[in-house]
Design a protein around this motif. Structure first.
Motif, PDB file in Angstrom:
ATOM      1  N   THR A  23     -28.542 -13.842  63.212  1.00 35.68           N
ATOM      2  CA  THR A  23     -29.677 -13.885  62.351  1.00 35.68           C
ATOM      3  C   THR A  23     -29.399 -14.998  61.076  1.00 35.68           C
ATOM      4  O   THR A  23     -30.424 -15.740  60.880  1.00 35.68           O
ATOM      5  CB  THR A  23     -29.399 -12.783  61.306  1.00 35.68           C
ATOM      6  N   ARG A  80     -43.796 -30.567  66.752  1.00 40.45           N
ATOM      7  CA  ARG A  80     -43.314 -29.231  66.663  1.00 40.45           C
ATOM      8  C   ARG A  80     -42.817 -28.672  67.887  1.00 40.45           C
ATOM      9  O   ARG A  80     -41.737 -27.933  67.705  1.00 40.45           O
ATOM     10  CB  ARG A  80     -44.841 -28.333  66.314  1.00 40.45           C
ATOM     11  N   LEU A  88     -44.725 -26.201  54.687  1.00 40.83           N
ATOM     12  CA  LEU A  88     -43.265 -25.506  54.304  1.00 40.83           C
ATOM     13  C   LEU A  88     -43.194 -24.319  54.041  1.00 40.83           C
ATOM     14  O   LEU A  88     -42.160 -23.531  54.212  1.00 40.83           O
ATOM     15  CB  LEU A  88     -42.939 -26.219  52.912  1.00 40.83           C
ATOM     16  N   VAL A 141     -40.187 -30.832  60.170  1.00 39.22           N
ATOM     17  CA  VAL A 141     -41.651 -30.850  60.431  1.00 39.22           C
ATOM     18  C   VAL A 141     -42.445 -31.477  59.278  1.00 39.22           C
ATOM     19  O   VAL A 141     -43.346 -32.344  59.562  1.00 39.22           O
ATOM     20  CB  VAL A 141     -42.237 -29.824  61.144  1.00 39.22           C
ATOM     21  N   ILE A 146     -30.429 -18.263  63.113  1.00 42.33           N
ATOM     22  CA  ILE A 146     -32.095 -18.450  63.371  1.00 42.33           C
ATOM     23  C   ILE A 146     -32.529 -18.645  61.924  1.00 42.33           C
ATOM     24  O   ILE A 146     -33.334 -19.701  61.937  1.00 42.33           O
ATOM     25  CB  ILE A 146     -32.476 -16.983  63.915  1.00 42.33           C
ATOM     26  N   VAL A 147     -32.193 -18.068  60.818  1.00 40.65           N
ATOM     27  CA  VAL A 147     -33.013 -18.649  59.581  1.00 40.65           C
ATOM     28  C   VAL A 147     -32.853 -19.739  59.105  1.00 40.65           C
ATOM     29  O   VAL A 147     -33.777 -20.628  59.103  1.00 40.65           O
ATOM     30  CB  VAL A 147     -32.567 -17.616  58.529  1.00 40.65           C
ATOM     31  N   ARG A 181     -34.165  -9.628  62.793  1.00 41.80           N
ATOM     32  CA  ARG A 181     -32.930  -9.312  63.357  1.00 41.80           C
ATOM     33  C   ARG A 181     -32.059  -8.699  62.195  1.00 41.80           C
ATOM     34  O   ARG A 181     -31.305  -7.831  62.772  1.00 41.80           O
ATOM     35  CB  ARG A 181     -32.148 -10.961  63.473  1.00 41.80           C
ATOM     36  N   ASP A 216     -38.307 -26.391  60.206  1.00 39.09           N
ATOM     37  CA  ASP A 216     -39.534 -26.337  59.691  1.00 39.09           C
ATOM     38  C   ASP A 216     -39.966 -27.581  58.787  1.00 39.09           C
ATOM     39  O   ASP A 216     -41.198 -27.978  58.630  1.00 39.09           O
ATOM     40  CB  ASP A 216     -40.132 -25.168  59.228  1.00 39.09           C
ATOM     41  N   THR A 217     -38.764 -27.576  57.782  1.00 40.72           N
ATOM     42  CA  THR A 217     -38.609 -28.486  56.606  1.00 40.72           C
ATOM     43  C   THR A 217     -38.890 -29.981  57.347  1.00 40.72           C
ATOM     44  O   THR A 217     -39.485 -30.912  57.078  1.00 40.72           O
ATOM     45  CB  THR A 217     -37.278 -28.323  56.063  1.00 40.72           C
ATOM     46  N   ALA A 256     -39.032 -18.669  59.185  1.00 38.75           N
ATOM     47  CA  ALA A 256     -37.668 -18.364  59.143  1.00 38.75           C
ATOM     48  C   ALA A 256     -37.439 -17.048  58.705  1.00 38.75           C
ATOM     49  O   ALA A 256     -36.373 -16.252  59.268  1.00 38.75           O
ATOM     50  CB  ALA A 256     -37.084 -19.783  58.430  1.00 38.75           C
ATOM     51  N   GLY A 259     -43.406 -22.805  57.287  1.00 36.75           N
ATOM     52  CA  GLY A 259     -42.255 -22.803  58.086  1.00 36.75           C
ATOM     53  C   GLY A 259     -41.071 -21.696  57.242  1.00 36.75           C
ATOM     54  O   GLY A 259     -40.389 -20.917  58.164  1.00 36.75           O
ATOM     55  N   ARG A 299     -34.340 -22.495  61.840  1.00 33.96           N
ATOM     56  CA  ARG A 299     -35.759 -22.499  61.555  1.00 33.96           C
ATOM     57  C   ARG A 299     -36.175 -23.333  60.126  1.00 33.96           C
ATOM     58  O   ARG A 299     -37.130 -24.035  60.329  1.00 33.96           O
ATOM     59  CB  ARG A 299     -36.160 -21.059  61.531  1.00 33.96           C
ATOM     60  N   LEU A 300     -35.454 -22.946  59.151  1.00 34.44           N
ATOM     61  CA  LEU A 300     -35.805 -23.643  58.094  1.00 34.44           C
ATOM     62  C   LEU A 300     -35.579 -25.123  58.037  1.00 34.44           C
ATOM     63  O   LEU A 300     -36.424 -25.954  57.864  1.00 34.44           O
ATOM     64  CB  LEU A 300     -34.592 -23.167  56.977  1.00 34.44           C
TER      65      LEU A 300
END
Lengths: 598, 627
Positions: B287, B330, A74, B301, B290-291, A88, B298-299, A81, A77, B294-295
């Protein structure tokens, strides 16, 4: 339409010229690169954590280890992120600002370069620089530049690891580097040229599109839409051809940067397998080696596209600097004791042996003006008459220093106007041209730009003089009515009257009027002229005239012929004494009854 | 235009129905400044429809390109497989003295490398061709439409916007069509492949992994919606930048003369700043996406990993399976960034396409005839044709009549002068005669045929109008005269120039007829420009000639030359001459005096002077001015 065959520089050197603009955001750029590197790092670590969890805590049933692994996942990750976002975020506003400040710089420069520059350059070329080219530069700065750095570093690091792992196999993988470098160098120079061409062509297209709209009345009037469409499509087709040429070059580079490393990898695989079989190499080392090599695949492959974007940005940069390299109109050092000749005094406009040839005139062609001597006394109105194309308009352009004389001088209040700051000169002298340029704003804004600190009352009195008050008042929103592009919602006569109002609103001491009533009907012209007489009473004025009615405004008339003032006198005097003048002013047997077949 | 503004027609209220406007009108969020019609009304989904219609003709080649991407990906992905094969089978075989497996691996690797490179090459070229054809197709449509739209439309829309639409907006599509297909195929391929593998390895894990999709879809939709808004503003801001700068460039003399540089800098800063903000906003939307994506990934996963660990612990899942599945887990989320970028360029393109669609949806002011009628050979003795205005009136749709009901018959071969004050309706009459507009009621007939029934080609061959502004196109003097008749010989061009008295000054130019006039007409005087425009008419050699104040800048010798040309080279043509100078009127066969849209006097010039009316007054004033 690009007049200057640009100096050939390498893409990198061209891009380096952007540094002063990027400097203010250098910290942001570095932060972004770091964020990109760490984000890449985080995303590479996550699979390792996963593998560790499977091999470790999960297989051994270590519950605490599993939870710890989950927490690390976590965390990584989240870091990934946030870092990807940071990369950016940190650039989003700053790069937009860089683009905007570059644009503002270009805009400011375009307004201040010598007029000859604008004679040379079509507006489409300039417009495309200020939009597409700048956009291309910003895009390059926001993504490809960074990845050229990141991927370049990755490749270097990767190869170092490969060489360290097994230098013989590493050398095999390095073998394609030399041909690839050569290919990239060739590609760079050719692609840069093609990119320049493509962008120039799109500037030409912009010019043609603009003309097809501004000239729509002519195109439609002659039914040439078909022809015009063909022309435009032809220009767009040229862009297509250039882009296809670019695609062809890009295809070669992208294919080569996929093929050559892959071949090397295949060779390394075969050699490595042979070595493993021969016992010179452990299978584990080979697997590790090949895994690293495979990881380098994307960075290597991406170089082709990244270079292409770099070249496009370099072409864009070069095109923008073609404008920025043009120096602004210089001001001569103002002389504290400006030469005041005894012969001229305040309020006088004097031409002394004024010569002029356009800077781009062919060598050997005669100058437009070759020694104009003329004195306009204080408060006097002098009309300049001459055959069409004899240089009358050029003469008026010299008074406001749109161009500077190539010989002789022009004195205003006894001071050489080239010793005067342009700003002051243009405050003293107001102009109205035949092609009345109005801006796409309201009537009031157009008229009020004639001077600073003027109000509604000044505007209406100027409109009265120009006989424009009535029609302005009748407009849907009166003086607040928008006039459209180039004043297209008004008739030619209305535009000219607004331009005249603009010229006289600030009650300038000097007035230059260039055939400023040509589109007016005779009644209105007579009324305007009657009203102008009062304004002109204490104004020194130079009036370019085509018709007797305008000439009557003037105290004296000067005949411009062969680049010189050929005669000066009153209208009647010249009509009597000068045949050229009489011919120009239409006097003679041709006037009545239409017997003018010559 | 004249009459339009002076008779009180509101021409500048942005939301009012214009002479031509698309039927649908759904203006959404963006508030636009008055006079700013950057976004013309479009029905919802029009950008997607436009994109589809642009791609449809190339669907075959698009599929071929997609196939090439598949091939290339297949070749690339088989690399690691070959590594496994080599180590697992070739090594032991070689140790056993059998080089065949190694050789096969070598050959296979060579083949896949060549295939990958070759497919890459073919794809880049193929997609380059397709995307350039798409862009060219779009540009061609824009150009056609521009030429179909009326003069009034262009006055409102401005050239700057048109430039922006056909350059910057088209280029926004370029990003999508160049890389979009490859991205799309690779994203789809990777997602499908990895989902399949996951489902195969452990269907429960696969299903659970796919369960995160709705969240991601929501993020994607929010990105689409929000970045669309930013890109719309950006496209509008780009157009404003172009409009502003084009205006400055076209009026640079006035800008300088009135010291507007600083004021212009300030005004430009406003639009430039708007562009900067929109541009920054678009990047920030990306942006944000993307953030969050991705969060989420990844969470997902981490949670799936914990769940799998629990299942392994409870014996519901074999460790070996998890070891295989975990790396794919992944990789399932790898294309998220690319998907975002693809959507980003799609939205940028969509915002631009929407603007272009709005332009393409505008209906032309004067529609072509459904069943064209052929124009008969001239009936009269000469080349001239009869022009009849039959109970025609004209009003803008916004209401208010500009030209009340008018009847008028022009004999073939006659020269008719139209005079009257500014705003009297002269130009409106000229526009009806030349079919720049159609009358609101009644009709205009050319040799008995309604202008609306003639093809544009027939009409323009017969009727030529010369507008007030002597606009010259960049190119040579000769090119400019040839507008009258494309493909005319040099001899014909020279003859036309001679006839209007333009030959002398043209030959005095540096390259004579081949002199490039450069931007904005270069350095020939306004009077010379009018002579060049008039030379076009001689070359066009029409049956009917309409001069709308086309001789205002000429000096008297120039005017005499034009009059001479009209009596000789254009002898027998029907001519309608709108002029301020009565020198033209007094030699005409007939004079029409207009006031407030009506013809108030009509007759031979001498008769009108004798009758003592408006024309007689004007004539007297003019005579006085000559003395």
């Amino acid at each position: 339409m690009t007049p200057t065959p640009a100096l050939r520089r390498s893409a990198a050197r061209t891009l380096l010229r952007l540094w002063p603009l990027i400097r203010p955001v250098r910290v942001h750029m570095i932060t972004a690169v770091c964020a990109a590197v760490f984000a890449t790092g985080a995303s590479l670590t996550i699979p390792l954590v996963l593998k560790w969890m499977v091999d470790g805590p999960v297989s051994t049933g270590d519950l605490a280890g599993v939870w710890a692994g989950g927490a690390v996942l976590l965390l990584m990750g989240g870091a990934e992120a946030v870092l990807a976002g940071l990369r950016r975020w940190v650039l989003a506003r700053p790069l937009a600002r860089v683009e905007a400040s570059f644009r503002a710089l270009l805009h400011a420069r375009l307004q201040r370069v010598p007029m000859a520059f604008h004679d040379r350059w079509s507006s489409g070329q300039l417009l495309s620089r200020v939009t597409s080219d700048l956009n291309q530069i910003r895009m390059f700065l926001s993504f490809p530049l960074m990845y050229l750095v990141v991927n370049g570093t990755t490749i270097l690091g990767g190869y170092a690891i490969l060489l360290a792992q097994r230098w013989t196999l590493g050398m095999v993988l390095l073998a394609p580097v030399v041909p690839l470098l050569v290919l990239c160098a060739v590609f760079e120079s050719r692609y840069l040229v093609a990119s320049l061409r493509a962008q120039d062509q799109s500037g030409d297209l912009a010019t043609a599109v603009e003309e097809s709209v501004l000239g729509i009345r002519i195109i439609k009037g002659f039914g040439r839409q078909r022809h015009q469409i063909d022309t435009l499509v032809g220009l767009a087709g040229r862009i297509r051809d250039t882009e296809l040429d670019k695609a062809r070059q890009l295809a070669v580079v992208r294919a080569a940067s996929a093929l050559l490393p892959e071949l090397a990898l295949g060779a390394a695989l075969v050699i490595g397998v042979a070595q493993v079989a021969g016992g010179d190499l452990s299978a584990g080392t080979l697997v590790a080696f090949l895994t690293t090599a495979l990881a380098l695949r994307w960075p290597v492959e991406s170089i082709g596209s990244l270079l292409a974007m770099g070249n496009e940005a370099a072409a864009a940069t070069q095109r923008c600097f073609e404008v920025l390299d043009e120096p602004e109109e210089g001001e001569r050092e103002p002389k504290p004791t400006a030469v005041t000749t005894t012969r001229t005094g305040p309020g006088e406009l004097v031409f002394e042996g004024v010569e002029f040839r356009y800077p781009d005139a062919l060598a050997g062609s005669p100058p437009v003006l070759r020694g104009v001597d003329l004195r306009v006394r204080a408060g006097e109105t002098v009309a300049v008459v001459g055959a069409t194309g004899c240089g009358k308009t050029t003469l008026t352009a010299l008074v406001t220093r749109m161009h500077d004389p190539t010989g002789g001088r022009i004195l205003l209040d006894g001071v050489d106007i080239t010793d005067m700051p342009r700003e002051r000169l243009r405050t003293e002298v107001a102009v109205a041209f035949e092609e009345a340029t109005l801006f796409a704003t309201t009537v009031a804004d157009n008229v009020l730009l004639g001077g600073d600190g003027l109000g509604e009352a000044d505007m209406w009195s100027a409109l009265e003089v120009a006989q424009a008050a009535a029609f302005v008042a009748a407009l849907p929103q009166g003086a607040r009515t928008e006039v459209g592009e180039r004043g297209s919602r008004l008739s030619g006569g209305q535009r000219q009257r607004l331009a005249l109002s603009r010229a006289i609103i600030a009650r300038p001491r000097y007035l230059v009027l260039d055939d400023f009533l040509s589109a007016l009907d005779i009644r209105t012209e007579v009324l305007v002229e009657a009203a102008l007489h009062d304004v002109l009473a204490d104004t020194t004025a130079l009036v370019i005239a085509h018709r007797p009615s305008t000439v009557l405004l003037a105290d004296r008339v000067a005949l411009l012929s062969g680049g010189r003032i050929a005669a000066v006198g009153t209208h009647r005097q010249l009509l009597r004494e000068n045949t050229e003048y009489a011919d120009l002013m239409g006097s003679g047997p041709q006037l009545r009854g239409g017997g003018d077949d010559r | 235009m004249t009459s339009r503004t002076t008779t009180g027609q509101a021409t500048d209220r942005p939301r009012r129905a214009a002479p031509e406007q698309a039927a649908a009108s759904t203006l959404a969020d963006d508030q636009e400044a008055p006079f700013d019609q950057d976004r013309l009304p479009t029905p919802p989904g029009s950008s997607r429809a436009l994109l589809a219609s642009l791609l449809r003709p190339h669907s075959r080649r698009l599929w071929a390109s997609a196939l090439l991407v598949l091939l290339q990906q297949g070749a690339v992905q088989s690399g690691p497989l070959l590594v496994v094969v080599a180590i697992d089978t070739a090594v032991p075989a070689l140790r056993g003295g059998d080089p065949v497996p190694l050789l096969s691996v070598a050959v296979a690797y060579l083949l896949t490398a060549v295939l990958a490179g070759g497919a890459q090459y073919a794809f880049v070229r193929q997609s380059g061709r397709v995307s350039q054809d798409v862009l060219l197709g779009l540009r061609t449509r824009i150009f056609r439409q521009l030429q179909d739209l009326s003069v009034d439309f262009h006055d409102r829309y401005t050239s700057g916007r048109v430039i922006s639409r056909s350059t910057a907006d088209v280029e926004n599509l370029r990003g999508l069509v160049h890389n979009g297909l490859q991205d799309l195929v690779e994203i789809a391929l990777s997602t499908l492949y990895i989902s399949a593998v996951l489902l195969y390895l452990d269907w429960q894990l696969g299903v659970a992994a796919l369960a995160s999709t709705p969240v991601l879809v929501r993020l994607v939709r929010s990105l689409q919606r929000r970045s669309m808004r930013a890109y719309r503003r950006k496209s509008t801001a780009t157009a404003s930048v172009v409009v502003k700068l084009a205006e400055t460039l076209n009026g640079i003399r006035t800008v300088r003369a009135f010291r507007r540089e600083r004021a212009n800098d300030a005004a430009f800063d406003v639009v430039n700043r708007r562009h900067e903000l929109a541009s920054g906003d678009a990047s920030l939307e990306m942006t944000r996406y993307i953030v969050f994506s991705r969060l989420v990934a990844d969470t997902a996963v981490a949670v799936l990993m914990l769940w799998s660990a629990y299942r392994v612990a409870t014996g519901m899942l074999e460790l070996g399976v998890l070891a295989g599945a975990v790396l794919y887990l992944r990789r399932l989320y790898d294309p998220i960034d690319r998907l975002g970028m693809l959507l980003n360029s799609y939205q940028a393109a969509a915002a631009s396409l929407e603007k272009i669609a709005g332009l393409l949806l505008q209906r032309p002011g004067v529609p072509p005839p459904a069943t064209p009628v052929e124009l008969p050979v001239p009936r009269g003795p000469g080349p001239g044709r009869a022009l009849v205005v039959e109970a025609a009136s004209f009003a803008y749709r916004t209401g208010g009549e500009v030209l009340p009901r008018t009847d008028l018959a022009l004999r073939p071969g006659s020269t008719v002068a139209v005079v009257g004050a500014t705003g009297a309706g002269k130009s409106t009459l000229a526009k009806l005669l030349a079919r720049f507009h159609d009358p609101t009621t009644g009709r205009v007939l050319l040799d008995g045929i309604d202008l609306r029934d003639l093809t544009d080609a027939d009409l323009r061959r017969a009727v030529v109008i010369v507008a007030q502004e002597p606009f010259l196109f960049s190119g040579t003097v000769s090119d400019n005269i040839e507008i009258g008749r494309p493909g005319a010989t040099r001899e014909q061009v020279v003859r036309a120039a001679e006839a209007v008295g333009a030959h002398a000054f043209i030959t005095a130019l540096p390259d004579g007829y081949d002199t490039d006039l450069r931007a904005r007409g270069g350095r020939i005087s306004a009077g010379q420009r009018q002579l060049v425009s008039f030379a076009r008419v001689l070359l066009a050699d029409p049956a009917v000639l309409i001069l709308d104040e086309a001789t205002g800048s000429l000096d008297l010798p120039g005017e005499r030359a034009v009059q001479y040309a009209m009596r000789t080279a254009l002898h027998g043509r029907t001519a309608v001459v709108i002029a301020h100078r009565l020198s033209t009127a007094e030699t005409a066969d007939r004079v029409l005096v207009m006031a407030d849209g009506r013809i108030v006097e009509d007759g031979a010039p001498a008769d009108l002077v004798a009758a003592g009316g408006r024309f007689a007054d004007m004539y007297r004033a003019w005579n006085e001015s000559l003395r």
